[in-house]
Design a protein around this motif. Structure first.
Motif, short mmCIF file in Angstrom:
data_model
loop_
_atom_site.label_atom_id
_atom_site.label_comp_id
_atom_site.label_asym_id
_atom_site.label_seq_id
_atom_site.Cartn_x
_atom_site.Cartn_y
_atom_site.Cartn_z
N THR A 186 -2.09 5.10 -20.72
CA THR A 186 -3.41 4.91 -20.13
C THR A 186 -3.95 3.56 -20.57
O THR A 186 -4.03 3.30 -21.76
CB THR A 186 -4.39 6.01 -20.60
OG1 THR A 186 -3.86 7.28 -20.24
CG2 THR A 186 -5.76 5.85 -20.00
N ASP A 229 -0.13 16.50 -29.28
CA ASP A 229 -0.65 16.91 -27.98
C ASP A 229 -2.18 16.85 -27.88
O ASP A 229 -2.76 17.37 -26.93
CB ASP A 229 -0.16 18.31 -27.63
CG ASP A 229 -0.57 19.36 -28.64
OD1 ASP A 229 -1.12 19.01 -29.71
OD2 ASP A 229 -0.34 20.55 -28.37
N LEU A 245 -2.43 3.75 -28.90
CA LEU A 245 -2.89 4.90 -28.12
C LEU A 245 -2.66 4.67 -26.63
O LEU A 245 -2.26 5.59 -25.91
CB LEU A 245 -4.36 5.19 -28.40
CG LEU A 245 -4.68 5.71 -29.80
CD1 LEU A 245 -6.18 5.76 -30.01
CD2 LEU A 245 -4.06 7.07 -30.03
N PRO A 259 -5.67 15.51 -26.87
CA PRO A 259 -6.10 14.65 -25.77
C PRO A 259 -6.68 13.32 -26.28
O PRO A 259 -7.37 13.27 -27.30
CB PRO A 259 -7.18 15.47 -25.07
CG PRO A 259 -6.90 16.88 -25.46
CD PRO A 259 -6.34 16.81 -26.84
N LEU A 260 -6.40 12.26 -25.55
CA LEU A 260 -6.88 10.92 -25.92
C LEU A 260 -8.40 10.88 -26.05
O LEU A 260 -8.93 10.28 -26.98
CB LEU A 260 -6.40 9.90 -24.89
CG LEU A 260 -6.85 8.46 -25.08
CD1 LEU A 260 -6.45 7.93 -26.45
CD2 LEU A 260 -6.28 7.58 -23.97
N TYR A 305 -0.30 7.32 -24.59
CA TYR A 305 -0.88 8.13 -23.52
C TYR A 305 -0.70 7.51 -22.14
O TYR A 305 -1.19 8.05 -21.15
CB TYR A 305 -2.36 8.39 -23.82
CG TYR A 305 -2.54 9.37 -24.95
CD1 TYR A 305 -2.53 10.73 -24.71
CD2 TYR A 305 -2.67 8.93 -26.27
CE1 TYR A 305 -2.67 11.64 -25.74
CE2 TYR A 305 -2.81 9.84 -27.32
CZ TYR A 305 -2.80 11.19 -27.04
OH TYR A 305 -2.93 12.09 -28.06
#
Length: 80
Positions: free
Chosen positions: A27, A49, A21, A51-52, A25
């Motif tokens: 992140t 699409d 993840l 959101p994390l 993403y």
């Protein structure tokens, strides 16, 4: 993933899923304090699409962890 619009992971350690993840993403996901939850094997499927934060929220109660976001990163820890 590009054909179905979903990422699908089967029988993966939660810690490994967090790494995936983080990469998807772009992140940083940091583990503040280790827990047995992070060694559990999980299966997950989520939309390309999605959101994390939504993905982590869905996993949070099931895997018994908490998370907070800030400064461009997410910190995972055992439940408060």
């Amino acid at each position: 993933a590009w054909v179905t619009g979903r990422y699908i992971y089967n029988n993966m350690k939660f810690n490994d899923l967090l790494q995936k993840l983080s990469h998807i993403y772009n992140t940083p996901i940091l583990i503040a304090k280790s827990s047995d939850s992070f060694n559990k094997t999980v299966s997950a499927s989520f939309l390309y699409d999605e959101p994390l934060v939504d993905i982590l929220s869905a996993l949070e109660n099931e895997l018994n962890f908490s998370f907070k976001e800030g400064d461009g990163k997410i910190i995972i820890s055992p439940p408060l």
